[in-house]
Design a protein around this motif. Structure first.
Motif, PDB file in Angstrom:
ATOM      1  N   ARG A 233      59.850  22.886  20.536  1.00 54.80           N
ATOM      2  CA  ARG A 233      61.093  23.512  21.002  1.00 54.80           C
ATOM      3  C   ARG A 233      62.102  23.721  19.884  1.00 54.80           C
ATOM      4  O   ARG A 233      63.211  24.182  20.132  1.00 54.80           O
ATOM      5  N   PRO A 237      61.196  29.488  22.211  1.00 56.82           N
ATOM      6  CA  PRO A 237      60.142  30.454  22.443  1.00 56.82           C
ATOM      7  C   PRO A 237      60.723  31.807  22.867  1.00 56.82           C
ATOM      8  O   PRO A 237      61.783  31.876  23.482  1.00 56.82           O
ATOM      9  N   PRO A 239      61.187  35.092  25.013  1.00 52.93           N
ATOM     10  CA  PRO A 239      60.970  35.380  26.435  1.00 52.93           C
ATOM     11  C   PRO A 239      60.066  36.598  26.603  1.00 52.93           C
ATOM     12  O   PRO A 239      60.005  37.447  25.706  1.00 52.93           O
ATOM     13  N   ARG A 241      59.400  40.215  27.549  1.00 52.19           N
ATOM     14  CA  ARG A 241      60.402  41.276  27.614  1.00 52.19           C
ATOM     15  C   ARG A 241      59.911  42.466  28.429  1.00 52.19           C
ATOM     16  O   ARG A 241      60.582  43.492  28.499  1.00 52.19           O
ATOM     17  N   VAL A 260      69.834  32.847  27.054  1.00 51.30           N
ATOM     18  CA  VAL A 260      68.379  32.876  27.080  1.00 51.30           C
ATOM     19  C   VAL A 260      67.971  33.241  25.661  1.00 51.30           C
ATOM     20  O   VAL A 260      68.216  34.365  25.213  1.00 51.30           O
ATOM     21  N   THR A 274      66.987  29.076  28.794  1.00 51.65           N
ATOM     22  CA  THR A 274      65.783  29.371  28.009  1.00 51.65           C
ATOM     23  C   THR A 274      64.563  28.630  28.543  1.00 51.65           C
ATOM     24  O   THR A 274      63.487  29.201  28.696  1.00 51.65           O
ATOM     25  N   SER A 277      61.908  27.546  33.048  1.00 52.50           N
ATOM     26  CA  SER A 277      60.589  27.506  33.673  1.00 52.50           C
ATOM     27  C   SER A 277      59.942  26.130  33.560  1.00 52.50           C
ATOM     28  O   SER A 277      59.029  25.802  34.308  1.00 52.50           O
ATOM     29  N   THR A 330      59.054  32.822  34.328  1.00 49.48           N
ATOM     30  CA  THR A 330      57.781  33.081  33.655  1.00 49.48           C
ATOM     31  C   THR A 330      57.663  32.120  32.478  1.00 49.48           C
ATOM     32  O   THR A 330      58.581  32.025  31.672  1.00 49.48           O
ATOM     33  N   ARG A 332      57.348  30.502  29.070  1.00 50.80           N
ATOM     34  CA  ARG A 332      57.546  31.071  27.736  1.00 50.80           C
ATOM     35  C   ARG A 332      56.296  30.880  26.907  1.00 50.80           C
ATOM     36  O   ARG A 332      55.567  29.903  27.082  1.00 50.80           O
ATOM     37  N   SER A 333      56.082  31.804  25.990  1.00 55.30           N
ATOM     38  CA  SER A 333      54.919  31.666  25.114  1.00 55.30           C
ATOM     39  C   SER A 333      55.037  30.350  24.349  1.00 55.30           C
ATOM     40  O   SER A 333      56.107  29.988  23.879  1.00 55.30           O
ATOM     41  N   THR A 335      54.674  27.401  25.664  1.00 47.91           N
ATOM     42  CA  THR A 335      54.866  26.242  26.536  1.00 47.91           C
ATOM     43  C   THR A 335      53.540  25.905  27.195  1.00 47.91           C
ATOM     44  O   THR A 335      52.798  26.787  27.606  1.00 47.91           O
ATOM     45  N   THR A 338      53.645  25.227  33.179  1.00 46.73           N
ATOM     46  CA  THR A 338      54.958  24.959  33.762  1.00 46.73           C
ATOM     47  C   THR A 338      54.999  23.535  34.289  1.00 46.73           C
ATOM     48  O   THR A 338      53.992  22.901  34.504  1.00 46.73           O
TER      49      THR A 338
END
Lengths: 345, 135
Positions: A233, A237, A239, A241, A260, A274, A277, A330, A332-333, A335, A338
């Protein structure tokens, strides 16, 4: 059960008593119970509580036995000298000794609980009615979040507590006692979790209409997993788009208050969204984190959370709100899946 | 004036032990506050900005001295009250409307207050030996 009730109750009452006892005992464990400690301070204070409770019960039983004896005995009364001796010993000397023992025990505990923390510090700022959370890494990097705190097990993590508007109080009962957040002052609290798990903290000082709706999620992780999470983190990451949600979010001015990372939204008034999720709940620990709840919160904010500074966005159609919610939730790339409440049983 | 040993008990002699208790309390808190303020020791840099780790050890002799004086005065007051109450030869409740019983009542009440004040003064002094820095 008859022992607890003290008499032989009729069958329906027994069932009621058993249910009641089960309910009371259920309150002793769980993610917001000081009687189910998961941290060093809570364990020490919990032990102290049990010792005091047991001692109080013993003393109460002795006093009751004495009064029973005094009201039922026959024969010659005691001499006033013997009575004076009993009063002196049981009414003055014994209580003084017990208080002295408790005082020494408590005073020895205080410096131990105030020992400084280790490297990581977490700044928590209380606001009506949510928590701004900033992880301050030893190299000066800051990681922003809100309403959720992750902690490494077995480390002493220092919390730097401030408030923006009114007095709040930071309390995670399974980990430690409470500490006030006072505008214009910086308070400190060190948490040392002893086992992993999810816990619930709450604001413990009345702070306004939605005081009871100001909670926070605490997740204690293994140190390695925590370190990996925090490192991932350090750079927020990007978002996704590709969705309409991003455009709607910005067009409706959400970015004036919310951040965000990776978009033009950089507001500091409301919680940083940010990592939304990843959080198990929305609206400061009061609703499970899923699209339906988020849609409902966006459109009916002030019905769900009276007194919140965010207005209700009732002019958004359910479809538009769903589009925003879907975009915010959604993953984040980067992560690892969820952690939303609807993803776990 | 109040400290002078008295032939007879009165309200002043009754008030002496709790007054000493209050003054000792004030003394301990003032000396601790002054010690922490003078030693400073508030670190402004990481890792613990704002925390004061100044040691309170230099403050302990003051507390020992103040506590010894307070306990001695309370003991004197108790001894005087013991004398006023008739050396414990008469049993309470000392409620007859006579000058003798009034003396015994005041003396006995002062004696009990002395015991309470004695224990309280010790309790107030205890933190100085268990909490060792200004945090």
């Amino acid at each position: 059960m008859t022992i607890v009730l003290g008499f032989s109750a009729p069958r329906p009452l027994r069932g009621l008593g058993a249910a009641g006892l089960a309910l009371i005992l259920a309150g002793c464990s769980g993610r917001q119970s000081a009687l189910d400690p998961a941290g060093h301070e809570a364990r020490v204070v919990g032990d102290l509580f049990w010792w005091m409770l047991i001692a109080s019960v013993v003393i109460w039983a002795l006093v009751m036995a004495f009064s029973f004896y005094a009201s039922h005995r026959r024969g010659e009364p005691w001499s006033s000298r013997a009575a004076a001796r009993v009063i002196l010993i049981c009414g003055a000397i014994l209580p003084t000794l017990l208080l002295a023992i408790l005082l020494v025990f408590g005073l020895r505990l205080m410096p131990m609980l105030r020992a400084p923390g280790e490297e990581l510090r977490i700044a928590v700022e209380g606001q009506q009615f949510w928590w701004r959370v900033t992880y301050e890494l030893p190299d000066g990097t800051r990681v922003s979040s809100a309403n959720e705190v992750r902690l490494p097990r077995g480390r002493r993590t220092e919390f730097v507590l401030t408030a923006q508007d009114v007095i709040h109080s930071f309390w995670v009962p399974p980990l430690a006692g409470k500490m006030d957040l006072i505008p214009g002052m910086t308070n400190r609290l060190v948490l040392e979790p002893e086992r992993t798990g999810r816990f619930r903290g709450a604001c413990a000082e009345f702070c306004g209409a939605s005081h009871a709706l100001m909670a926070l999620d605490i997740e204690v992780m293994e140190p390695d997993a925590f370190e990996a999470w925090l490192q991932s983190r350090r750079t927020p990451p990007a978002p996704p788009r590709t969705e309409d949600g991003a455009a709607l979010f910005l067009a409706n001015g959400c970015g004036a208050c919310h951040t965000v990372a990776g978009t033009e939204a950089a507001g500091r008034v409301g919680p940083d969204l940010t990592l939304l999720s990843e959080r198990p709940s929305i609206a400061a620990g009061i609703l499970p984190n899923n699209t339906d709840n988020l849609v409902s919160f966006i459109r009916n904010t002030r019905d769900i959370k009276p007194g919140a500074r965010m207005p209700s966005f009732a002019m958004l159609s359910p479809e538009q709100a769903a589009s925003i919610a879907h975009w915010l939730l959604t993953p984040r790339s980067g992560t690892a899946g969820t952690r939303r409440a609807d993803a776990t049983p | 004036m109040v400290l002078r040993l008295r032939e007879r008990a009165d309200l002043w002699s009754l008030l002496m032990p709790p007054t000493i208790w209050a003054l000792h309390f004030l003394f301990c808190y003032l000396v601790a506050a002054v010690t922490c303020a003078r030693l400073g020791g508030v670190t402004l840099t990481k890792p613990n900005p704002g925390a004061s780790f100044a040691s309170l050890e230099s403050f302990q002799p003051w507390v020992i001295g103040g506590t010894a004086v307070a306990l001695a005065l309370i003991a004197i007051s108790a001894w005087q009250a013991w004398r006023h109450s008739g050396f414990g030869l008469e049993d309470p409740p000392h409620d007859a409307a006579t000058p003798e019983d009034r003396q015994r009542f005041l003396g006995y009440a002062t004696l009990l207050l002395s015991a309470l004040s004695f224990v309280s003064v010790i309790f107030i002094a205890l933190p100085a030996f268990l909490i060792l820095d200004c945090r």
